[in-house]
Design an enzyme around this catalytic site. Structure first.
Site, PDB file in Angstrom:
ATOM      1  N   HIS A  67       0.794  -1.142   0.316  1.00 41.75           N
ATOM      2  CA  HIS A  67      -0.140  -0.169   0.145  1.00 41.75           C
ATOM      3  C   HIS A  67       0.718   1.439   0.391  1.00 41.75           C
ATOM      4  O   HIS A  67       2.530   1.428   0.537  1.00 41.75           O
ATOM      5  CB  HIS A  67      -1.144  -0.083   1.638  1.00 41.75           C
ATOM      6  CG  HIS A  67      -2.322   1.103   1.361  1.00 41.75           C
ATOM      7  ND1 HIS A  67      -1.908   1.936   1.838  1.00 41.75           N
ATOM      8  CD2 HIS A  67      -3.901   0.764   1.295  1.00 41.75           C
ATOM      9  CE1 HIS A  67      -2.988   2.723   2.142  1.00 41.75           C
ATOM     10  NE2 HIS A  67      -3.697   1.766   1.020  1.00 41.75           N
ATOM     11  N   GLN A 119      -5.237  -4.531   6.452  1.00 38.34           N
ATOM     12  CA  GLN A 119      -6.050  -6.120   6.351  1.00 38.34           C
ATOM     13  C   GLN A 119      -6.054  -7.642   7.234  1.00 38.34           C
ATOM     14  O   GLN A 119      -6.969  -8.246   6.643  1.00 38.34           O
ATOM     15  CB  GLN A 119      -5.646  -6.320   4.627  1.00 38.34           C
ATOM     16  CG  GLN A 119      -5.714  -5.029   3.888  1.00 38.34           C
ATOM     17  CD  GLN A 119      -7.172  -4.522   3.824  1.00 38.34           C
ATOM     18  OE1 GLN A 119      -8.471  -5.055   4.324  1.00 38.34           O
ATOM     19  NE2 GLN A 119      -7.446  -2.975   3.200  1.00 38.34           N
TER      20      GLN A 119
END
Lengths: 424, 139
Positions: free
Chosen positions: A141, A221
């Protein structure tokens, strides 16, 4: 559909705790909230971006504001003491939830991004030397990737990106060859927000440690969707966000090993993080307060505690099974169509599926899905370099949580078919 | 504003069969732009009439979502015969009106990209804008 047989979650009962799942959409979006022109049920499949908030979390935060709202670590009065206890204990609750040794290892930040920046600005600016390198991956990310990229540029260090294979797994041979004795940090995402890949972070951490490098794991996540034990991973740093795990926005967590955090200089300085201040200098508070300058997110910490209570009551192992089952179902339903390309592995994935429908731009697809009440994420998911590797400008991502059902995935498939017809 | 409403026949038609698509051999000015949120890109080529004021011909090339590409196609139909002043006077409402549908707030940047590229291109041509390599539509 009541109880999901495969996983044992009482999804119908869980959904009762999330009032937003009952709202209709489709009307005016220029003002927040429902209006009389809304006419479509909501199928919320954007949980990897943010999860919804159960009543229990909102009520805990309301109780804080109505009953014991106060600043922490300052007042001797009753409200301040109550708020301080709740705020400090939130650190204990988070520590126990992820297997940390205690509150000293849990720093509250604004979000995962700030956790990365905290380490870059403290460890990075003081420890990372020219000629050393940071090894991270192509599937990071931007929170991680941009932080290391910019840090390395500042320090004259090198950033190395471990490649992914055809299935969207990390190429572990490439990782082994990129981590060397000049590696100071190995930073890996635990579960990819785009591919759904679950990375072997314990193994990667071991490789880092063999080369005396530190290991940072991005758990944004992972913590919401599966049991996580930072001790078992042996990561030196581990970060995640409250709003993706039924908690409020505005609070994230940096886990760090106590001896490492102890040795680091502070990040933000000012109130609350000091012990003694004179005109000529200052000394710092104990951990974790040394890293929490200014009035912290107190209501958010109370909300995060309630979110963890909720998740533990449902059971993280059950949530992981439920997510895996939904991801597998979504993967297999999408794979029925030749004009759909799915990214990431079929086996062992987090609860999300990223895909593209041939000839329909992800943003067009997302707009059409929205018309059917299906909320997904479309775009680059804060992984632009990974999309360059995949060779697409954008993708569409459906991501699931404990309140989602197979029927909602069927709605997604039907809505995708509408888009297919429209653009045929 | 709902998604499918945004994809009425006209938009889909112009997306699938873009008008005036292609590079112009000898344009008076050209300009490129992008909308990073969708990854849309648009390049316009413009030929002016002898008065150096009236748009005689405009073509485009590009890549991206249906809204951005259809808006570019429609714009190339609308602009010939118009003056540069008229082009500069076009605002977001004119684009919405041209598209014939309401555009959801998150997609406005797609819809206005071609207009913005044409406007910046004209300003650059007239020296009214400092050197700008490409136009970027952002909030």
């Amino acid at each position: 559909m009541t109880v999901s047989d495969a996983t044992g979650l009482d999804v119908e009962a869980i959904r009762e705790d999330f009032p937003i799942l009952d709202r209709q959409i489709g009307g005016d979006v220029t003002a927040p909230g429902p209006d009389e022109t809304d006419d479509t049920p909501l199928y919320y499949l954007d949980n990897a971006a943010t999860s919804h908030t159960p009543r229990q979390v909102v009520e805990a935060m309301t109780e804080y504001y109505y009953e014991y709202n106060s600043n922490v670590h300052r007042g001797i009065h009753s409200l301040s003491q109550e708020a301080s206890v709740a705020y400090e204990e939130a650190h204990d609750r988070v520590a126990a939830f992820v297997g940390a040794d205690g509150r000293e290892e849990i720093v509250f930040t604004k979000n995962t991004t700030e956790a990365f920046n905290l380490v870059a600005y403290t460890w990075g600016l003081t420890e990372l030397e020219p000629g050393e390198n940071v090894v991270t991956t192509q599937m990071e990310h931007h929170a991680s990737l941009v932080t290391w990229q910019q840090l390395c540029e500042k320090q004259g260090a090198e950033v190395r990106y471990v490649e992914i294979d055809e299935d969207g797994h990390l190429d572990m041979d490439d990782l082994r060859s990129k981590v060397d004795d000049d590696t100071a940090m190995v930073s890996t995402v635990h579960v990819s927000n785009t591919l759904g890949t679950v990375n072997p972070v314990a193994e990667i951490t071991e490789i880092a440690h063999e080369h005396d490098a530190l290991s940072f794991v991005d758990g944004a996540q992972a913590v919401p969707t599966r049991p996580v034990d930072v001790g078992a991973i042996d990561a030196d740093f581990y970060a995640f966000s409250g709003h993706k795990m039924l908690g409020p926005t505005g609070i994230g967590v940096l886990y760090g090993k106590e001896r490492l955090l102890e040795a680091l200089p502070p990040f933000l300085v000012g109130g609350a993080m000091i012990r003694r201040v004179e005109f000529e200098g200052a000394t710092w508070e104990d951990l974790p307060w040394k890293f929490e300058a200014g009035t912290p997110p107190i209501a958010e910490a109370v909300g995060l505690t309630a979110a963890i209570d909720y998740l533990e009551e449902v059971g993280m192992a059950a949530i992981e099974r439920h997510e895996s089952e939904l991801a597998r179902y979504a993967y297999d339903r999408l794979a029925e169509f030749d004009d759909i390309e799915i990214y990431g592995p079929r086996e062992e994935r987090g609860g999300l599926v990223g895909f593209n429908l041939d000839s329909v731009h992800a943003h067009d697809l997302s707009s059409i899905l929205d018309d059917h009440g299906v909320a997904v994420r479309a775009g680059d998911h804060c992984t632009q370099p990974l999309h360059d590797v995949l060779g697409v400008p954008a993708s569409t991502r459906a991501s699931f949580y404990l309140y989602n059902t197979r029927e909602e995935i069927d709605e997604l498939i039907d809505a995708v078919d509408t888009a297919r017809q429209l653009f045929a | 504003m709902s998604g499918s409403d945004m994809y009425r026949q006209q938009i889909l038609d112009h997306y699938k069969n873009p008008r005036n698509y292609g590079e112009m051999p000898d344009p008076d000015f050209s300009h490129v732009g992008e909308n990073p949120s969708c990854g849309d890109t648009i390049k316009v080529d413009v030929k002016l009439a002898d008065d150096d004021e009236t748009i005689e011909e405009i073509s485009f090339t590009g890549d991206g979502c249906a809204i951005s590409q259809a808006a570019a196609s429609l714009l190339t139909k609308k602009l010939p015969g118009k003056s540069i002043e008229e082009l500069q006077a076009m605002d977001t409402d004119d684009i919405t009106e041209m598209l014939g549908v309401e555009i959801s707030p998150m997609r406005i940047k797609c819809a206005v990209l071609a207009r913005q590229v044409a406007q910046d291109g004209a300003k650059l041509y007239r020296g009214e804008l400092d050197e700008k390599e490409r136009t970027i539509t952002e909030e």
